[in-house]
Design a protein around this motif. Structure first.
Motif: not given
Length: 331
Positions: A115-119, A159-162
């Motif tokens: 669900l991480a944006h980077s992926f 913010l999501q990664h943090l």
């Protein structure tokens, strides 16, 4: 912004990472570099690292990666980063980061990372997704947790990664006992939106940047490419709708901005002349920074020395945290 980060700020350890994907552009300088350096001057412990391991997910050319690392470091130093007050280092000079990243990845669920944006943003083209990109949030978590950071300045897009970092710290602590500090985000709602040459937010990926660290001729060429309306010199112009004016107002004084605004509204000034004013303003305001930057690139041993010194300081703190982690998991 919550009250808790504000209370922590005067006595906390702040950590910021910057990717070495190219020379910082004007948007990076005004939106990140200058504010972070000003923050580091306050009564806080500041850790600032160049995320060259993260950059490997995109950059496969070793010469390009090395060049980007130097130029990124030189840009920060050229704007007055005080390495006696800030621990300034390369991520790759602290290999303990990757060990912690691996340990954290063994307790974090696969489904959560999908669900991480980077992926997720690239999941429709899985053939272009490397494993490093998928596990990017785990490396970012290690970057932060390895230094007992209390506060991490982030943009809304990060913010999501943090939140993932906070989740993995809580999960580790629940599994093994209190070991890792759960960091607080510091979201700056006033972060400047710097317009690019096409009117969108300035970004390397959009190829709409102003790079102040090129020679005068190339800088002028970039500015002359700024998109404008097709109004004549005599026509009145709305400054709020002009990309040139939007850039001018973030670097010029209040009086200078007011004067140019009046000229726009009255008519009698062309976009070419406005671009020349912008060029002059950039050259004048950043003359010392540009000079320092070029000097540092000529003397790379100085940059290496400062980064190496910072990495030694970083490793001292990293070893303390990793020792706690290793003990908890049974190593």
């Amino acid at each position: 912004m919550s009250l808790k980060p504000l209370l922590l700020l005067s006595m906390s350890r702040i950590l910021t990472g910057i990717q070495s994907t190219g020379t910082p552009h004007l948007g990076n300088i005004l939106g990140a570099i200058i504010p972070a350096i000003e923050e580091s001057k306050k009564n806080t412990e500041s850790f600032l690292f160049i995320a060259d391991l993260h950059s490997l997910t995109q950059i496969k050319n070793p010469d390009e990666l090395s060049e980007n690392t130097y130029s990124t470091a030189a840009a920060w130093l050229a704007f007055g980063l005080d390495t006696s007050k800030t621990v300034f280092y390369k991520q790759s000079d602290v290999p303990l980061t990757t060990e912690l990243s691996w340990i954290l990845s063994t307790i974090f669920p696969y489904q959560r990372l999908t669900l991480a944006h980077s992926f997720k943003d690239k999941s429709n083209q899985l053939k272009d997704v490397n494993v490093g990109l998928f596990t990017y949030p785990m490396l970012m978590a290690a970057d932060i947790l390895l230094y007992d950071a209390n506060v991490v300045p982030v943009g809304k897009d990060q913010l999501q990664h943090l939140e993932i970092t906070r989740d993995v710290a809580v999960k580790f602590n629940n599994q093994y006992g209190e070991t890792l500090i759960v960091p607080e985000p510091l979201v700056n709602e006033q972060t400047k939106y710097i317009t690019g040459t096409n009117g969108e937010k300035m970004s390397k990926s959009k190829n709409n940047i102003i790079d102040i660290f090129v020679d005068d001729k190339k800088l002028k060429k970039q500015i002359m490419k700024i998109e404008t309306h097709s109004l004549s010199v005599e026509d009145p112009k709305n400054p709020k709708e002009c990309n040139v004016f939007k850039l001018y107002e973030v670097i010029a004084s209040t009086n200078e901005v007011e004067l140019l605004s009046k000229q726009y509204l009255k008519g009698g000034i062309g976009y070419g002349e406005a671009k020349e004013l912008l060029l002059d303003k950039i050259l004048n305001r950043f003359s010392e920074n540009r000079e320092k930057y070029f000097q540092l690139l000529e003397d790379r041993s100085k940059v290496e020395e400062l980064l190496f010194s910072g990495s030694k300081k970083a490793r001292v703190q990293a070893q303390k945290v990793l020792k706690r982690v290793r003990s908890r998991v049974g190593f």
